[in-house]
Design a protein around this motif. Structure first.
Motif, PDB file in Angstrom:
ATOM      1  N   ALA A 520       0.847  -1.191   0.000  1.00  0.00           N
ATOM      2  CA  ALA A 520       0.000   0.000   0.000  1.00  0.00           C
ATOM      3  C   ALA A 520       0.886   1.247   0.000  1.00  0.00           C
ATOM      4  O   ALA A 520       1.798   1.358   0.820  1.00  0.00           O
ATOM      5  N   GLN A 521       0.625   2.169  -0.906  1.00  0.00           N
ATOM      6  CA  GLN A 521       1.398   3.401  -0.997  1.00  0.00           C
ATOM      7  C   GLN A 521       0.872   4.491  -0.072  1.00  0.00           C
ATOM      8  O   GLN A 521       1.552   5.484   0.142  1.00  0.00           O
ATOM      9  N   ARG A 522      -0.319   4.306   0.424  1.00  0.00           N
ATOM     10  CA  ARG A 522      -0.912   5.308   1.300  1.00  0.00           C
ATOM     11  C   ARG A 522      -1.812   4.606   2.317  1.00  0.00           C
ATOM     12  O   ARG A 522      -2.083   3.412   2.201  1.00  0.00           O
ATOM     13  N   SER A 523      -2.256   5.350   3.286  1.00  0.00           N
ATOM     14  CA  SER A 523      -3.178   4.812   4.289  1.00  0.00           C
ATOM     15  C   SER A 523      -4.606   4.991   3.767  1.00  0.00           C
ATOM     16  O   SER A 523      -4.984   6.058   3.271  1.00  0.00           O
ATOM     17  N   PHE A 524      -5.423   3.942   3.865  1.00  0.00           N
ATOM     18  CA  PHE A 524      -6.771   3.945   3.327  1.00  0.00           C
ATOM     19  C   PHE A 524      -7.786   4.253   4.420  1.00  0.00           C
ATOM     20  O   PHE A 524      -7.579   3.933   5.603  1.00  0.00           O
ATOM     21  N   ASP A 525      -8.881   4.867   3.984  1.00  0.00           N
ATOM     22  CA  ASP A 525      -9.979   5.207   4.882  1.00  0.00           C
ATOM     23  C   ASP A 525     -11.228   4.532   4.342  1.00  0.00           C
ATOM     24  O   ASP A 525     -11.646   4.784   3.199  1.00  0.00           O
ATOM     25  N   TYR A 526     -11.816   3.641   5.147  1.00  0.00           N
ATOM     26  CA  TYR A 526     -12.998   2.896   4.708  1.00  0.00           C
ATOM     27  C   TYR A 526     -14.131   3.843   4.360  1.00  0.00           C
ATOM     28  O   TYR A 526     -14.923   3.544   3.450  1.00  0.00           O
ATOM     29  N   GLU A 527     -14.200   4.945   5.097  1.00  0.00           N
ATOM     30  CA  GLU A 527     -15.297   5.872   4.827  1.00  0.00           C
ATOM     31  C   GLU A 527     -15.143   6.587   3.480  1.00  0.00           C
ATOM     32  O   GLU A 527     -16.091   7.183   2.988  1.00  0.00           O
ATOM     33  N   GLN A 528     -13.937   6.537   2.852  1.00  0.00           N
ATOM     34  CA  GLN A 528     -13.723   7.173   1.548  1.00  0.00           C
ATOM     35  C   GLN A 528     -13.647   6.149   0.420  1.00  0.00           C
ATOM     36  O   GLN A 528     -14.229   6.321  -0.629  1.00  0.00           O
ATOM     37  N   HIS A 529     -12.877   5.073   0.625  1.00  0.00           N
ATOM     38  CA  HIS A 529     -12.721   4.043  -0.410  1.00  0.00           C
ATOM     39  C   HIS A 529     -13.030   2.694   0.198  1.00  0.00           C
ATOM     40  O   HIS A 529     -12.447   2.327   1.217  1.00  0.00           O
ATOM     41  N   LYS A 530     -13.917   1.986  -0.450  1.00  0.00           N
ATOM     42  CA  LYS A 530     -14.286   0.668   0.070  1.00  0.00           C
ATOM     43  C   LYS A 530     -13.756  -0.464  -0.793  1.00  0.00           C
ATOM     44  O   LYS A 530     -13.636  -1.593  -0.305  1.00  0.00           O
ATOM     45  N   GLU A 531     -13.358  -0.185  -2.008  1.00  0.00           N
ATOM     46  CA  GLU A 531     -12.910  -1.289  -2.869  1.00  0.00           C
ATOM     47  C   GLU A 531     -12.087  -0.731  -4.031  1.00  0.00           C
ATOM     48  O   GLU A 531     -12.362   0.357  -4.542  1.00  0.00           O
ATOM     49  N   PHE A 532     -11.024  -1.487  -4.421  1.00  0.00           N
ATOM     50  CA  PHE A 532     -10.200  -1.190  -5.585  1.00  0.00           C
ATOM     51  C   PHE A 532     -10.120  -2.445  -6.456  1.00  0.00           C
ATOM     52  O   PHE A 532     -10.070  -3.568  -5.939  1.00  0.00           O
ATOM     53  N   ILE A 533     -10.082  -2.236  -7.745  1.00  0.00           N
ATOM     54  CA  ILE A 533      -9.931  -3.350  -8.683  1.00  0.00           C
ATOM     55  C   ILE A 533      -8.717  -3.049  -9.567  1.00  0.00           C
ATOM     56  O   ILE A 533      -8.671  -2.032 -10.251  1.00  0.00           O
ATOM     57  N   VAL A 534      -7.710  -3.925  -9.503  1.00  0.00           N
ATOM     58  CA  VAL A 534      -6.496  -3.767 -10.297  1.00  0.00           C
ATOM     59  C   VAL A 534      -6.235  -5.045 -11.061  1.00  0.00           C
ATOM     60  O   VAL A 534      -6.681  -6.138 -10.676  1.00  0.00           O
ATOM     61  N   GLN A 535      -5.487  -4.927 -12.127  1.00  0.00           N
ATOM     62  CA  GLN A 535      -5.077  -6.063 -12.947  1.00  0.00           C
ATOM     63  C   GLN A 535      -3.620  -6.392 -12.645  1.00  0.00           C
ATOM     64  O   GLN A 535      -2.781  -5.490 -12.566  1.00  0.00           O
ATOM     65  N   VAL A 536      -3.332  -7.684 -12.442  1.00  0.00           N
ATOM     66  CA  VAL A 536      -1.979  -8.160 -12.169  1.00  0.00           C
ATOM     67  C   VAL A 536      -1.473  -8.901 -13.389  1.00  0.00           C
ATOM     68  O   VAL A 536      -2.149  -9.798 -13.910  1.00  0.00           O
ATOM     69  N   ASN A 537      -0.291  -8.523 -13.851  1.00  0.00           N
ATOM     70  CA  ASN A 537       0.324  -9.161 -15.014  1.00  0.00           C
ATOM     71  C   ASN A 537       1.555  -9.942 -14.564  1.00  0.00           C
ATOM     72  O   ASN A 537       2.380  -9.432 -13.805  1.00  0.00           O
ATOM     73  N   ALA A 538       1.637 -11.192 -15.010  1.00  0.00           N
ATOM     74  CA  ALA A 538       2.800 -12.046 -14.720  1.00  0.00           C
ATOM     75  C   ALA A 538       3.480 -12.368 -16.042  1.00  0.00           C
ATOM     76  O   ALA A 538       2.868 -12.937 -16.943  1.00  0.00           O
ATOM     77  N   ARG A 539       4.764 -11.987 -16.155  1.00  0.00           N
ATOM     78  CA  ARG A 539       5.517 -12.195 -17.396  1.00  0.00           C
ATOM     79  C   ARG A 539       6.802 -12.936 -17.061  1.00  0.00           C
ATOM     80  O   ARG A 539       7.506 -12.594 -16.092  1.00  0.00           O
ATOM     81  N   ASP A 540       7.089 -14.005 -17.835  1.00  0.00           N
ATOM     82  CA  ASP A 540       8.320 -14.750 -17.578  1.00  0.00           C
ATOM     83  C   ASP A 540       9.492 -14.059 -18.254  1.00  0.00           C
ATOM     84  O   ASP A 540       9.328 -13.082 -18.989  1.00  0.00           O
ATOM     85  N   ASN A 541      10.696 -14.578 -17.993  1.00  0.00           N
ATOM     86  CA  ASN A 541      11.922 -13.962 -18.481  1.00  0.00           C
ATOM     87  C   ASN A 541      12.517 -14.720 -19.657  1.00  0.00           C
ATOM     88  O   ASN A 541      13.703 -14.610 -19.950  1.00  0.00           O
ATOM     89  N   GLY A 542      11.659 -15.508 -20.332  1.00  0.00           N
ATOM     90  CA  GLY A 542      12.139 -16.281 -21.468  1.00  0.00           C
ATOM     91  C   GLY A 542      12.266 -15.424 -22.718  1.00  0.00           C
ATOM     92  O   GLY A 542      12.022 -14.214 -22.724  1.00  0.00           O
ATOM     93  N   SER A 543      12.660 -16.056 -23.777  1.00  0.00           N
ATOM     94  CA  SER A 543      12.793 -15.357 -25.057  1.00  0.00           C
ATOM     95  C   SER A 543      12.165 -16.226 -26.144  1.00  0.00           C
ATOM     96  O   SER A 543      12.683 -17.303 -26.465  1.00  0.00           O
ATOM     97  N   PRO A 544      11.007 -15.791 -26.704  1.00  0.00           N
ATOM     98  CA  PRO A 544      10.264 -14.569 -26.369  1.00  0.00           C
ATOM     99  C   PRO A 544       9.513 -14.728 -25.047  1.00  0.00           C
ATOM    100  O   PRO A 544       9.221 -15.840 -24.621  1.00  0.00           O
ATOM    101  N   SER A 545       9.182 -13.599 -24.439  1.00  0.00           N
ATOM    102  CA  SER A 545       8.518 -13.603 -23.154  1.00  0.00           C
ATOM    103  C   SER A 545       7.033 -13.926 -23.308  1.00  0.00           C
ATOM    104  O   SER A 545       6.381 -13.501 -24.269  1.00  0.00           O
ATOM    105  N   LEU A 546       6.501 -14.694 -22.346  1.00  0.00           N
ATOM    106  CA  LEU A 546       5.082 -15.036 -22.307  1.00  0.00           C
ATOM    107  C   LEU A 546       4.485 -14.474 -21.028  1.00  0.00           C
ATOM    108  O   LEU A 546       5.167 -14.337 -20.008  1.00  0.00           O
ATOM    109  N   SER A 547       3.180 -14.143 -21.071  1.00  0.00           N
ATOM    110  CA  SER A 547       2.551 -13.513 -19.908  1.00  0.00           C
ATOM    111  C   SER A 547       1.093 -13.927 -19.794  1.00  0.00           C
ATOM    112  O   SER A 547       0.504 -14.485 -20.733  1.00  0.00           O
TER     113      SER A 547
END
Length: 830
Positions: A520-547
Motif C-alpha cells: 500500500a502506498q498510502r493509508s486507506f480510509d474505509y469511509e472514503q474508499h471501500k474497494e479497488f480493482i487492479v489487474q496483475v500481469n505475470a511475465r516470464d523472463n524467457g525469449s520470447p517472453s510469455l505472460s
C-alpha cells in the motif's frame, strides 16, 4: 611393477630431526594398477609437503584443474589435500598415530585420487610411522605392597607395568629402581614379549625397625631422547601372609560377537593362594589402565568368582580389541595381575551407505546416450563379506549403472530424453551387502530435464480478493499473488506488474516484481474508499517472453477509528438543561440521547450508560436506545437539580466513546427554576468572567484606536457629510427563546446565539434588550425573579444594581460582537 625407493636414516634425533627432516619417505611403489604407497612420520606440521602426487601418477600439472583431481575418502580427506597448482600432496591437519591406530603394529591412511576426462581412480596408501611423543605412564602412579616381616630374601613382588602409547623401540624398554638396602629390580619377559618388572627382596625385613619402605620405580622407553615415567612403591611390612595369589594363566584370550547380549559372561579368571584363612581369600578387581584397555562401563567383574561380564553392547566398528587388567588380592594384602584380551567378532549390523560424489542436474533433453549424470560411492562399515556391496537401479529408466572401481559407480543415459514426456526422474539406487542375512539401503536421486520457454505463467486463480484494514501503514505489504511457470531457469522467472484503467494505480499500490507482494502506498480510509480493482500481469523472463493476467479485488475493512457523535443534545460549551415535571410517574420518558457512528458493523453498535450522576439515583437510561426515564416518584424534599453525564460507547476493540452532560431540573414550569439556573450559571462562569473582562477591555481599546485612525484618515482625504443612519433598529439580530435568555442572564451568551442591541444615551437605562417574537419577557422581570428565587436576605441598592447589571451585560456582548461596538463608535463620532 615399477619400484621407486626413497631412503631414510636408520635413526633420528628427536625434535631436531623433526625440524630438519619434516618429511620422511621410506619407500614408494607406483604400478600400472594405479597404487601408490607413501610413508611419513606422525605429528608432521600443517602444510608439510609429502610428495608431488601428480608427478608420481604421471599427470600433467597444467591439467589438474580441468581434470578435477580430488581426494575421495571418508577419513583421510581431513588429513591431506592436493594443491592443483603444483600437484603437491600436503598435510592438512595434525596426525596422531596413537589416536588413529592406538597400539597396532601398523598404521596407515588410505584414500582414492579421482580424475576425469578421462575418468580414472588411483589408490593411495600412507603409512604413519611412530615417533617418541608419549612418555611411559604408570596406572596408578602409587603401588602399595604389603608383606610379612618373615618374607625370605629372594621373594619376588610383581609390579604394575608402565603404559606407553608409542610402539616398537619408542615403547617401554627398561625399568630402574631407586637406591635402597632391601630390594632390587628384576625384569621378567612375559609370553607376549613385554618386560614386566618384579621387586626382589634382597635383605630380610624387620617390621619393628621399619614398617614402611618407599621406593621410586622408573620406566624408560627406547626413543631418542629417552622419555620416562615414575611411580611410587610403598611397601608395608606386616606379619604372617607369605604367599601371593597365582593366576592359572598370565594372559586370557577370548573372542566374542559384537551382538553378544548385555550381562553375558565372556571369561572367568582364576587365582589360587596357598595361605589359609583370611590370607587365602582372594578378591578380583580391574586395575586402572590407559587408552582403550578398559573402557569404563563396558565390562564388569565379580569380586569373588572372577567372572567377567559385558555391561554394555559392544561395537566392532568402534573398537575391535580390548585389553583388561585384572588384579587378584588375598586377605593379607598380596596382589597378582593378569591380562584379559577380548577380540570382538564382526556381525553384519551396518547397512551400506550411498554417497553422491558428483551430480549433473538438470541435463538438456538432447543429451547424447552414454552421458554421465551421477557418480556415487558405496561404503559399508562392516568387514569381510559383510562389507562387500552390490548396487542396482530399482525401476525401469533410461539410465544404467556402471561399476567404475571397487566402491564407485557411474549412472549414464542409455537413450534420448524427452522433457515434454517426462520432466524429471527419481532414480532409486539400491545397495545390498553380502552378509547373512544381507542388509540393504536405497537412495533416491532426483534428476531434472531442462526445457525451452513454451509455457506462460499461470495464476492460481483468475481473480483474487484481498482484505486490508483501514488506517494501514503506508508501505506495508497487504497481499501476495502467486503464479507458476512449468518451465525452468530464466524461462520460469516471473516478473509481476499491476495496472488499472480506472485509477492511477501507482498512487495507491505497488508490487514487488520478483515475489508478487503487493504494498500500500498510502493509508486507506474505509469511509472514503471501500474497494479497488487492479489487474496483475505475470511475465516470464524467457525469449520470447510469455505472460498472463489476473484480477485483484482489494476490499478495505472498517476499523473502529471514529468515536460516536452525539446529535442530541448538542454537547456545546453551554450546559444542557431539561425540565422534569415534579409529578412525573416512575418510568416516564424525560429525554433521549441520540448518537451516530461513522464506522460500520460491530464498530457502530452503540450503548448508553451513566458515568456520573447525583446520589441517590432518580433516573435510568436504556442501554441500546439512550432513553432517559424516571426511576421513582419525586417529593418536595428531593433535590431540584440533578447533573448527569451520559457516555455513548461503541462496540469496537478498543472501544471509543463520547460524553454529554445534562442538567435535569425538577419543576412544574420553567419560570420556577429560572432563578436557580441563572444563579448556577453565574457561579459556573464567575471564574471565566474576570478573564473575559480583561480581554474585552483590551479589544475595545485596540478597536477604538483603529477606528479613530480610520475616521481621521477618511476625513482628511475626502470630507463628506456623515450619512444619516437613522435610528438603530431593534431587529438587527433574530430573536431568541426567553428560556435561553434566562439561562444566560449574566450576559455570557455564546455563539452562535443572536440577540437584539439597543443603545441608550442614559447610563441608567439598559443598553441591551432581549426580545422574543412570541412572548416578551423584560429583563427587569428576570432580574427580579432572580433576586426572589435565590432567597437573598440582604437588601440591595437598586441604582447600584442597575449600573452594575448594565456594565456586566455590556462587556460580554461587546466581546462576542465587535461589529456592534464599531456601529456605536461610528454613530458617536458622526
Amino acid at each position: 611393477m615399477l619400484t621407486m625407493d626413497y631412503t631414510k636414516p636408520n635413526t633420528y634425533k628427536g625434535i631436531r630431526w623433526q625440524v630438519i627432516f619434516p618429511l620422511l619417505f621410506s619407500w614408494l611403489w607406483h604400478s600400472v594398477s594405479g597404487q601408490i604407497h607413501y610413508s611419513i612420520v606422525e605429528e608432521m606440521r600443517k602444510d608439510s609437503v609429502i610428495a608431488n602426487i601428480a608427478k608420481d601418477l604421471g599427470l600433467d600439472i597444467k591439467q589438474l584443474s580441468s581434470r578435477k583431481l580430488r581426494i575421495v575418502s571418508r577419513d583421510s580427506e581431513k588429513y591431506f589435500y592436493v594443491n592443483l597448482d603444483n600437484g603437491n600432496l600436503y598435510v592438512k591437519d595434525r596426525i596422531d598415530r596413537e589416536t588413529l591406530c592406538r597400539a597396532a603394529a601398523t598404521c596407515f591412511l588410505a584414500f582414492d585420487v579421482v580424475v576425469e576426462n578421462p575418468f580414472n581412480i588411483f589408490k593411495v596408501k600412507i603409512d604413519i610411522q611412530d615417533i617418541n611423543d608419549n612418555p611411559p605412564v604408570f596406572y596408578p602412579d602409587t603401588f602399595t605392597i604389603e608383606t610379612i616381616e618373615l618374607t625370605s630374601p629372594g621373594t619376588r613382588f610383581a609390579l604394575q607395568n608402565a603404559e606407553d602409547l608409542d610402539i616398537g623401540v619408542n615403547s617401554v624398554q627398561t625399568y630402574k629402581l631407586s637406591d635402597n638396602s632391601h630390594f632390587s629390580l628384576n625384569q621378567k619377559i612375559r609370553s607376549d614379549g613385554f618386560k614386566s618388572p618384579e621387586l626382589v627382596l634382597e635383605k630380610s625385613l624387620d617390621q619393628e625397625s621399619q614398617n614402611i619402605h618407599q621406593l621410586i620405580l622408573t620406566a624408560l622407553d627406547g626413543g631418542n631422547p629417552v622419555r620416562s615415567g615414575t611411580a611410587v612403591i610403598q611397601i608395608i611390612v606386616i606379619d604372617a601372609n607369605d604367599n601371593f595369589p597365582i593366576f592359572s594363566q598370565e594372559v586370557y584370550k577370548v573372542s566374542v560377537n559384537e551382538d553378544i547380549p548385555v550381562n553375558t559372561t565372556i571369561v572367568s579368571v582364576n587365582a589360587t593362594d596357598k595361605d589359609a584363612g583370611t590370607n587365602g581369600l582372594i578378591t578380583y578387581s580391574f586395575t586402572k589402565t590407559s587408552g582403550n584397555v578398559h573402557p569404563s562401563g563396558l565390562f564388569s567383574i565379580q569380586t569373588k568368582s572372577g567372572e567377567i561380564k559385558t555391561s554394555k553392547r559392544l561395537d566392532f566398528e568402534e573398537t575391535m580389541n580390548y585389553e583388561l587388567s585384572v588384579q587378584a588380592k588375598d586377605g593379607g594384602g598380596l596382589v597378582s595381575h593378569c591380562k584379559v584380551l577380548v577380540e570382538v567378532i564382526d556381525e553384519n549390523d551396518n547397512t551400506p551407505e550411498i554417497s553422491i560424489t558428483s551430480l549433473s542436474s538438470p541435463i538438456p533433453e538432447d543429451s547424447a546416450p552414454g552421458t554421465m549424470i551421477v557418480f556415487i560411492e558405496v561404503h559399508d562399515k562392516d568387514s569381510g563379506e559383510n562389507g562387500e556391496v552390490d548396487c542396482n537401479i530399482l525401476e525401469e529408466t533410461p539410465f544404467s549403472l556402471i561399476l567404475s572401481s571397487e566402491n564407485y559407480y557411474r549412472i549414464v543415459t542409455t537413450s534420448n530424453l524427452d522433457r515434454e514426456t517426462v520432466s524429471s526422474y527419481n532414480i532409486t539406487v539400491i545397495a545390498r551387502d553380502r552378509g547373512s542375512p544381507p542388509l540393504s539401503s536405497r537412495r533416491i536421486i532426483r534428476l531434472e530435464i531442462s526445457d525451452v520457454n513454451d509455457n506462460p505463467p499461470v495464476f492460481m486463480k483468475s481473480s483474487y480478493v484481498a482484505y486490508v484494514a483501514e488506517n494501514n501503514l503506508p508501505g506495508a505489504s497487504i497481499y501476495r499473488v502467486e503464479a507458476s511457470d512449468p518451465d525452468y531457469g530464466e524461462n520460469a522467472k516471473i516478473i509481476f506488474s499491476i495496472y488499472s484503467k480506472e485509477l492511477p494505480v501507482s498512487s495507491y499500490f505497488s508490487v514487488n516484481m520478483e515475489n508478487g507482494v503487493l504494498y500500500a502506498q498510502r493509508s486507506f480510509d474505509y469511509e472514503q474508499h471501500k474497494e479497488f480493482i487492479v489487474q496483475v500481469n505475470a511475465r516470464d523472463n524467457g525469449s520470447p517472453s510469455l505472460s498472463s493476467n489476473s484480477t485483484l479485488i482489494i476490499r478495505i475493512v472498517d476499523r473502529n477509528d471514529n468515536e460516536p457523535k452525539i446529535l442530541y443534545p448538542e454537547n456545546g460549551e453551554s450546559a444542557v438543561f431539561e425540565i422534569v415535571p415534579i409529578v412525573s410517574e416512575p418510568g416516564s420518558l424525560i429525554t433521549k440521547v441520540v448518537a451516530v457512528d461513522a464506522d460500520v458493523g460491530h464498530n457502530a453498535w452503540l450503548s448508553y450508560n451513566f458515568i456520573e450522576m447525583s446520589e441517590p439515583s432518580y433516573f435510568t437510561i436504556t442501554e441500546h436506545t439512550g432513553e432517559i426515564r424516571t426511576s421513582r416518584s419525586f417529593q418536595d424534599k428531593d433535590l431540584l437539580k440533578h447533573k448527569i453525564v451520559v457516555m455513548v460507547k461503541d462496540n469496537g476493540d478498543p472501544s471509543l466513546s463520547s460524553t454529554v452532560t445534562i442538567t435535569l431540573v425538577i419543576a412544574d414550569n420553567f419560570q420556577q427554576v429560572a432563578p436557580k439556573i441563572s444563579n448556577q450559571t453565574n457561579e459556573d462562569h464567575q471564574t471565566n468572567l474576570q478573564l473575559y473582562l480583561v480581554i474585552a477591555l483590551a479589544i475595545i481599546s485596540f478597536l477604538f484606536i483603529i477606528t479613530v485612525m480610520l475616521v481621521f484618515v477618511s476625513k482628511c482625504k475626502q470630507p463628506k457629510p456623515a450619512p444619516y443612519l437613522g435610528p438603530i433598529s431593534t431587529n438587527l439580530y433574530p430573536t431568541v427563546d426567553p428560556r435561553i435568555l434566562s439561562m444566560y442572564s449574566d450576559g455570557n451568551l455564546t455563539l452562535p446565539y443572536s440577540y437584539n442591541v439597543c443603545v441608550a444615551l442614559d447610563s441608567c437605562e439598559n443598553d441591551f434588550t432581549y426580545v422574543n417574537s412570541k412572548q416578551e419577557v423584560p429583563v427587569e422581570n428576570l432580574i427580579d425573579a432572580d433576586d426572589s428565587g435565590l432567597g437573598n436576605e440582604n437588601e440591595r441598592d437598586t441604582s447600584s444594581n442597575t449600573a452594575i447589571q448594565c456594565w456586566a451585560r455590556s462587556i460580554p456582548v461587546l466581546l462576542y460582537n465587535p461589529g456592534s461596538l464599531m456601529i456605536v463608535y461610528l454613530l458617536q463620532l458622526y
